[in-house]
Design a protein around this motif. Sequence first.
Motif, PDB file in Angstrom:
ATOM      1  N   THR A  67       0.876  -1.040   0.232  1.00  0.00           N
ATOM      2  CA  THR A  67       0.008  -0.039  -0.036  1.00  0.00           C
ATOM      3  C   THR A  67       0.848   1.341  -0.087  1.00  0.00           C
ATOM      4  N   LEU A  68       0.608   2.206  -0.783  1.00  0.00           N
ATOM      5  CA  LEU A  68       1.149   3.377  -1.144  1.00  0.00           C
ATOM      6  C   LEU A  68       0.421   4.458  -0.404  1.00  0.00           C
ATOM      7  N   VAL A  69       0.719   4.993   0.706  1.00  0.00           N
ATOM      8  CA  VAL A  69      -0.127   6.264   1.092  1.00  0.00           C
ATOM      9  C   VAL A  69       0.582   7.533   0.946  1.00  0.00           C
ATOM     10  N   ASP A  70      -0.183   8.297   0.196  1.00  0.00           N
ATOM     11  CA  ASP A  70       0.355   9.902   0.011  1.00  0.00           C
ATOM     12  C   ASP A  70      -0.481  11.014  -0.077  1.00  0.00           C
ATOM     13  N   LEU A  71      -0.095  12.058   0.760  1.00  0.00           N
ATOM     14  CA  LEU A  71      -0.574  13.139   0.607  1.00  0.00           C
ATOM     15  C   LEU A  71      -1.156  13.677  -0.740  1.00  0.00           C
ATOM     16  N   ALA A  72      -0.298  13.670  -1.642  1.00  0.00           N
ATOM     17  CA  ALA A  72      -0.540  14.014  -2.980  1.00  0.00           C
ATOM     18  C   ALA A  72      -1.260  13.039  -3.813  1.00  0.00           C
ATOM     19  N   ASP A  73      -1.953  13.196  -4.959  1.00  0.00           N
ATOM     20  CA  ASP A  73      -2.866  12.321  -5.622  1.00  0.00           C
ATOM     21  C   ASP A  73      -1.947  11.674  -6.685  1.00  0.00           C
ATOM     22  N   TRP A  74      -1.378  10.512  -6.312  1.00  0.00           N
ATOM     23  CA  TRP A  74      -0.310   9.837  -7.308  1.00  0.00           C
ATOM     24  C   TRP A  74      -1.231   8.841  -7.896  1.00  0.00           C
ATOM     25  N   SER A  75      -2.424   8.743  -8.038  1.00  0.00           N
ATOM     26  CA  SER A  75      -3.350   7.587  -8.290  1.00  0.00           C
ATOM     27  C   SER A  75      -3.084   7.130  -9.801  1.00  0.00           C
ATOM     28  N   ALA A  76      -3.031   8.146 -10.759  1.00  0.00           N
ATOM     29  CA  ALA A  76      -2.709   7.875 -11.924  1.00  0.00           C
ATOM     30  C   ALA A  76      -1.391   7.316 -12.543  1.00  0.00           C
ATOM     31  N   GLU A  77      -0.209   7.878 -11.604  1.00  0.00           N
ATOM     32  CA  GLU A  77       1.086   7.300 -12.133  1.00  0.00           C
ATOM     33  C   GLU A  77       1.158   5.983 -11.618  1.00  0.00           C
ATOM     34  N   VAL A  78       0.619   5.819 -10.222  1.00  0.00           N
ATOM     35  CA  VAL A  78       0.634   4.194  -9.702  1.00  0.00           C
ATOM     36  C   VAL A  78      -0.103   3.442 -10.479  1.00  0.00           C
TER      37      VAL A  78
END
Length: 313
Positions: free
Chosen positions: A147-158
């Motif tokens: 699971t990658l958790v991040d404040l910024a929305d990296w959903s498209a890159e992931v």
Amino acid sequence: MVKNDLKTLPFHNELSLSPQDILDLFKVTFDQQLYRDDRQILSDDIQLVKSELFNRNYSAAFDTAEKRTAYCCRWSPSRAIAYSSLFCHLDAVRAVIQKSDESEILCIGGGAGGELISISSIFVPSVDFNSKYSTSAQVENKTLKVTLVDLADWSAEVEKLKESISKTWLFDHANDLQIQFLKKDVLQATSSDLNLPTLNLITLLFTTNELFTAAKAESIRFFQLLSNQCKSGCHLLIVESAGSFSHITVGTKKFPIQFLVDTLLLGKRGQEDTGAWELVQEHDSLWYRAKDDVDYPLKVENMRFFYRLYRKK
Ligand SMILES: C[S@@+](CC[C@H](N)C(=O)[O-])C[C@H]1O[C@@H](n2cnc3c(N)ncnc32)[C@H](O)[C@@H]1O
């Protein structure tokens, strides 16, 4: 606790896919930006991210899709090849990734994919690609949840990286690696948001400094949450720049961030065995040097960093 004289990590640890395999995965994933679009657009976005990071305007560094993609093209490949060597070097970390049954990893601030690709580069060689035809239930059941958790929305890159991992590396074993992106401020997250009690490994790579710079009291509370909620045997890996960039100000004094983290996890100076965690392995200044002859269209960075690997008691 292991402390060794190693000064530079190997360019390639044979237990993982090669650095060139890793760089090729980024080339395939970001083919449009690296090879097809006007290169000046990417260069400009890279400059923007660079100056925001230098000025520690961390949220501004990742606040548009263009900046996030620029980070993935320019920095994540260098991070991924270095982390791959580091994770193989740390036996406890490699063991979690290559374990023969289920395990679960949380990468805090891991949206840009460096951690994901390095973990995958170590996981893939441990997959038994003949297991579809095997009768061994144990081999069949091996899964790794990341699971990658991040404040910024990296959903498209992931999502793009995930697709490349499946198509290029895992084929019909894609489900063995379960990748999830969670857009969340970890400092506001609950234990169940992050599944803390079931985790085998947590990584905080080039993110601890950002947390403490943004909110010291909340960051301290977050480390206390980890101490209260993680299970015994869970590992926590922290990596940051070696040197003064990783100093933080507390009151009127500046401290290397690792002093503060050690105090929170191990106990106060002189009472280091009173905390909830023990120190497994550490290094104050370790190099990873990329070879000049790697094939990648942008600069591949060398890295000098410190790390701390802790284990929950
Ligand atoms: C300098 S980048 C490092 C990215 C990656 N770990 C690497 O090593 O290349 C820091 C990351 O932490 C994320 N981050 C910062 N504060 C955060 C918070 N409070 N909760 C979740 N993620 C955070 C940022 O959005 C960014 O993606």
